[in-house]
Design a protein around this motif. Structure first.
Motif, PDB file in Angstrom:
ATOM      1  N   CYS A  22       0.781  -1.636   0.231  1.00 23.72           N
ATOM      2  CA  CYS A  22      -0.004  -0.298  -0.050  1.00 23.72           C
ATOM      3  C   CYS A  22       0.674   0.771   0.001  1.00 23.72           C
ATOM      4  CB  CYS A  22      -1.134   0.564   1.196  1.00 23.72           C
ATOM      5  SG  CYS A  22      -2.688  -1.105   1.118  1.00 23.72           S
ATOM      6  N   LEU A  23       1.589   1.131   0.835  1.00 29.25           N
ATOM      7  CA  LEU A  23       2.705   2.332   0.860  1.00 29.25           C
ATOM      8  C   LEU A  23       4.127   3.067  -0.910  1.00 29.25           C
ATOM      9  CD1 LEU A  23       5.190   2.386   3.828  1.00 29.25           C
ATOM     10  CD2 LEU A  23       3.543   3.778   3.484  1.00 29.25           C
ATOM     11  N   LEU A  24       3.568   1.594  -1.390  1.00 30.25           N
ATOM     12  CA  LEU A  24       4.010   1.312  -2.779  1.00 30.25           C
ATOM     13  C   LEU A  24       2.935   2.091  -3.480  1.00 30.25           C
ATOM     14  CD1 LEU A  24       6.601   0.965  -4.770  1.00 30.25           C
ATOM     15  CD2 LEU A  24       5.514  -0.941  -5.527  1.00 30.25           C
ATOM     16  N   ARG A  25       1.618   1.756  -3.397  1.00 31.03           N
ATOM     17  CA  ARG A  25       1.256   1.884  -4.275  1.00 31.03           C
ATOM     18  C   ARG A  25       0.268   3.578  -3.691  1.00 31.03           C
ATOM     19  NH1 ARG A  25      -3.984  -0.440  -1.771  1.00 31.03           N
ATOM     20  NH2 ARG A  25      -5.036   1.302  -2.519  1.00 31.03           N
ATOM     21  N   MET A  26       0.766   4.338  -3.087  1.00 29.66           N
ATOM     22  CA  MET A  26       0.636   6.158  -2.390  1.00 29.66           C
ATOM     23  C   MET A  26       1.977   6.314  -3.827  1.00 29.66           C
ATOM     24  SD  MET A  26       0.875   5.874   1.654  1.00 29.66           S
ATOM     25  CE  MET A  26       1.867   7.638   1.186  1.00 29.66           C
ATOM     26  N   ARG A  27       2.851   6.216  -4.334  1.00 27.53           N
ATOM     27  CA  ARG A  27       3.337   6.935  -5.410  1.00 27.53           C
ATOM     28  C   ARG A  27       2.759   7.232  -6.716  1.00 27.53           C
ATOM     29  NH1 ARG A  27       9.095   3.532  -5.444  1.00 27.53           N
ATOM     30  NH2 ARG A  27       8.870   3.872  -7.651  1.00 27.53           N
ATOM     31  N   SER A  28       2.065   6.454  -7.121  1.00 27.52           N
ATOM     32  CA  SER A  28       0.667   6.175  -8.247  1.00 27.52           C
ATOM     33  C   SER A  28      -0.240   6.624  -8.381  1.00 27.52           C
ATOM     34  CB  SER A  28       1.241   5.354  -9.427  1.00 27.52           C
ATOM     35  OG  SER A  28       0.586   4.067  -8.604  1.00 27.52           O
ATOM     36  N   GLY A  29      -0.782   6.967  -8.938  1.00 29.73           N
ATOM     37  CA  GLY A  29      -2.147   6.886  -9.334  1.00 29.73           C
ATOM     38  C   GLY A  29      -3.035   8.793  -9.034  1.00 29.73           C
ATOM     39  N   THR A  30      -4.234   8.510  -8.826  1.00 35.43           N
ATOM     40  CA  THR A  30      -4.706   9.723  -8.154  1.00 35.43           C
ATOM     41  C   THR A  30      -4.424  10.697  -7.123  1.00 35.43           C
ATOM     42  OG1 THR A  30      -7.133   8.760  -7.907  1.00 35.43           O
ATOM     43  CG2 THR A  30      -6.809   9.849 -10.212  1.00 35.43           C
ATOM     44  N   GLU A  31      -4.932  11.325  -6.696  1.00 36.98           N
ATOM     45  CA  GLU A  31      -4.866  12.001  -4.687  1.00 36.98           C
ATOM     46  C   GLU A  31      -5.655  10.777  -4.067  1.00 36.98           C
ATOM     47  OE1 GLU A  31      -4.325  12.886  -1.616  1.00 36.98           O
ATOM     48  OE2 GLU A  31      -2.915  14.408  -3.199  1.00 36.98           O
ATOM     49  N   GLU A  32      -7.656  10.549  -4.574  1.00 36.31           N
ATOM     50  CA  GLU A  32      -7.651   9.656  -4.383  1.00 36.31           C
ATOM     51  C   GLU A  32      -7.964   8.435  -3.423  1.00 36.31           C
ATOM     52  OE1 GLU A  32     -11.364   8.680  -2.114  1.00 36.31           O
ATOM     53  OE2 GLU A  32     -11.201  10.745  -2.883  1.00 36.31           O
ATOM     54  N   GLU A  33      -6.585   8.134  -5.243  1.00 40.29           N
ATOM     55  CA  GLU A  33      -6.163   7.000  -5.282  1.00 40.29           C
ATOM     56  C   GLU A  33      -5.468   6.344  -3.713  1.00 40.29           C
ATOM     57  OE1 GLU A  33      -5.358   6.016  -9.084  1.00 40.29           O
ATOM     58  OE2 GLU A  33      -6.969   5.254  -9.268  1.00 40.29           O
ATOM     59  N   ARG A  34      -4.228   7.422  -3.685  1.00 43.33           N
ATOM     60  CA  ARG A  34      -3.055   7.545  -2.451  1.00 43.33           C
ATOM     61  C   ARG A  34      -3.733   7.717  -1.520  1.00 43.33           C
ATOM     62  NH1 ARG A  34      -1.121  11.455  -7.010  1.00 43.33           N
ATOM     63  NH2 ARG A  34      -1.651  12.727  -5.478  1.00 43.33           N
ATOM     64  N   ARG A  35      -5.167   8.363  -1.183  1.00 38.48           N
ATOM     65  CA  ARG A  35      -5.654   8.271  -0.368  1.00 38.48           C
ATOM     66  C   ARG A  35      -6.191   7.099   0.193  1.00 38.48           C
ATOM     67  NH1 ARG A  35      -9.643  11.981  -1.386  1.00 38.48           N
ATOM     68  NH2 ARG A  35      -8.043  14.348  -0.783  1.00 38.48           N
ATOM     69  N   THR A  36      -7.025   6.161  -0.206  1.00 39.20           N
ATOM     70  CA  THR A  36      -7.220   4.825   0.210  1.00 39.20           C
ATOM     71  C   THR A  36      -5.681   4.248  -0.185  1.00 39.20           C
ATOM     72  OG1 THR A  36      -9.234   5.328  -1.731  1.00 39.20           O
ATOM     73  CG2 THR A  36      -8.141   3.062  -1.046  1.00 39.20           C
ATOM     74  N   ALA A  37      -4.520   4.468  -0.127  1.00 39.74           N
ATOM     75  CA  ALA A  37      -3.276   3.933  -0.277  1.00 39.74           C
ATOM     76  C   ALA A  37      -3.146   3.781   1.145  1.00 39.74           C
ATOM     77  CB  ALA A  37      -2.812   3.815  -1.049  1.00 39.74           C
ATOM     78  N   ARG A  38      -3.132   5.118   1.559  1.00 39.00           N
ATOM     79  CA  ARG A  38      -2.679   5.746   2.778  1.00 39.00           C
ATOM     80  C   ARG A  38      -3.457   5.005   3.533  1.00 39.00           C
ATOM     81  NH1 ARG A  38      -1.921  10.397   0.266  1.00 39.00           N
ATOM     82  NH2 ARG A  38      -3.794  11.825   0.689  1.00 39.00           N
ATOM     83  N   ALA A  39      -4.810   5.061   4.022  1.00 40.83           N
ATOM     84  CA  ALA A  39      -5.686   4.514   5.000  1.00 40.83           C
ATOM     85  C   ALA A  39      -5.646   2.885   4.975  1.00 40.83           C
ATOM     86  CB  ALA A  39      -6.836   4.522   4.523  1.00 40.83           C
ATOM     87  N   GLU A  40      -5.356   1.834   3.973  1.00 46.60           N
ATOM     88  CA  GLU A  40      -4.949   0.401   3.717  1.00 46.60           C
ATOM     89  C   GLU A  40      -2.968   0.760   4.053  1.00 46.60           C
ATOM     90  OE1 GLU A  40      -6.224   0.013  -0.579  1.00 46.60           O
ATOM     91  OE2 GLU A  40      -8.012   0.151   0.176  1.00 46.60           O
ATOM     92  N   ALA A  41      -2.641   1.754   4.207  1.00 47.51           N
ATOM     93  CA  ALA A  41      -1.021   0.919   4.554  1.00 47.51           C
ATOM     94  C   ALA A  41      -1.349   1.327   6.128  1.00 47.51           C
ATOM     95  CB  ALA A  41      -0.411   2.090   3.999  1.00 47.51           C
ATOM     96  N   VAL A  42      -2.280   1.967   7.314  1.00 45.48           N
ATOM     97  CA  VAL A  42      -2.261   2.519   8.176  1.00 45.48           C
ATOM     98  C   VAL A  42      -2.936   0.746   8.735  1.00 45.48           C
ATOM     99  CG1 VAL A  42      -4.077   3.583   9.619  1.00 45.48           C
ATOM    100  CG2 VAL A  42      -2.021   4.468   7.758  1.00 45.48           C
ATOM    101  N   MET A  43      -4.280   0.624   7.766  1.00 45.01           N
ATOM    102  CA  MET A  43      -4.530  -0.877   8.570  1.00 45.01           C
ATOM    103  C   MET A  43      -4.137  -2.175   8.743  1.00 45.01           C
ATOM    104  SD  MET A  43      -7.820  -1.743   9.472  1.00 45.01           S
ATOM    105  CE  MET A  43      -9.401  -1.002   8.687  1.00 45.01           C
ATOM    106  N   GLY A  44      -2.831  -2.046   7.520  1.00 36.72           N
ATOM    107  CA  GLY A  44      -2.320  -3.088   7.583  1.00 36.72           C
ATOM    108  C   GLY A  44      -0.954  -3.123   8.647  1.00 36.72           C
ATOM    109  N   PHE A  45      -0.276  -2.103   8.400  1.00 31.23           N
ATOM    110  CA  PHE A  45       0.125  -2.395   9.689  1.00 31.23           C
ATOM    111  C   PHE A  45      -0.082  -2.593  11.466  1.00 31.23           C
ATOM    112  CE2 PHE A  45       3.102   0.299   6.215  1.00 31.23           C
ATOM    113  CZ  PHE A  45       3.997  -0.421   6.148  1.00 31.23           C
TER     114      PHE A  45
END
Length: 199
Positions: A22-45
């Motif tokens: 999910c941290l890797l996903r934060m490097r690409s995509g739209t702002e909404e996709e990066r926001r979702t990736a951040r939330a999922e990274a927090v959940m994963g860790f």
């Protein structure tokens, strides 16, 4: 996490790898996709930390409060962004489930008392008022939700016949692969289901 140490290690590894992706996903995509990736990274860790076997890594007495604050804030964030996109409702449910499990780790709760020594409390169980596993109805509802989520996500991973060759955007890397994103969400759903079972 209570339960067999091997399942705790496996859940910890799966959730940690999922958080890293999910941290890797934060490097690409739209702002909404990066926001979702951040939330999922927090959940994963967060799930990786909570899944650590309690016999090997006994959580500090105040650890449950950190989880409650962290995932309480994540739940408020999910509620705020759910106005725009429905997937944030899933983040809201996940964050509230983490708060629920963290409260089960609190000193004096049934799960904490059960995991501390496997006994039923003082004087052979005469003073224990709460059973391990939290509120059975709420735990059951969360288990049903995550079972349905896992089945739905799993069916979305089944390949379908495409009309033509799949086009991938130029310069897209591992972070922009929708099938990996869905597989990570499926992994976290399975991990949440397993953690609720061991509550």
């Amino acid at each position: 996490m209570h339960g067999p140490a091997m399942s705790g290690w496996l859940l910890m590894a799966l959730c940690g790898v999922t958080g890293a992706y999910c941290l890797l996903r934060m490097r690409s995509g739209t702002e909404e996709e990066r926001r979702t990736a951040r939330a999922e990274a927090v959940m994963g860790f967060g799930m990786a930390a909570m899944a650590a076997p309690a016999a090997v890594f006994p959580p500090p007495m105040w650890g449950w409060a950190v989880y409650v604050v962290l995932f309480g804030a994540a739940a408020l964030r999910g509620l705020w962004f759910a106005r725009r996109r429905g997937h944030h409702l899933h983040h809201l449910v996940g964050s509230l489930a983490m708060v629920y499990m963290a409260l089960g780790m609190a000193p004096g709760s049934g799960a904490a008392a059960h995991g501390a020594g496997g006994t039923q409390g003082a004087h052979g169980g005469h003073q224990m008022t709460q059973v391990a596993g939290g509120v059975p109805l709420l735990t059951g509802m969360l288990l049903v939700y995550y079972a349905a989520y896992v089945l739905r996500s799993g069916t979305r991973l089944i390949p379908v016949a495409a009309a033509g060759p799949a086009e991938r955007p130029i310069g897209s890397g591992w972070g922009a692969r929708p099938e990996l994103t869905l597989a990570c969400r499926l992994t976290m759903g399975i991990a949440m289901f397993a953690m609720l079972l061991t509550l």
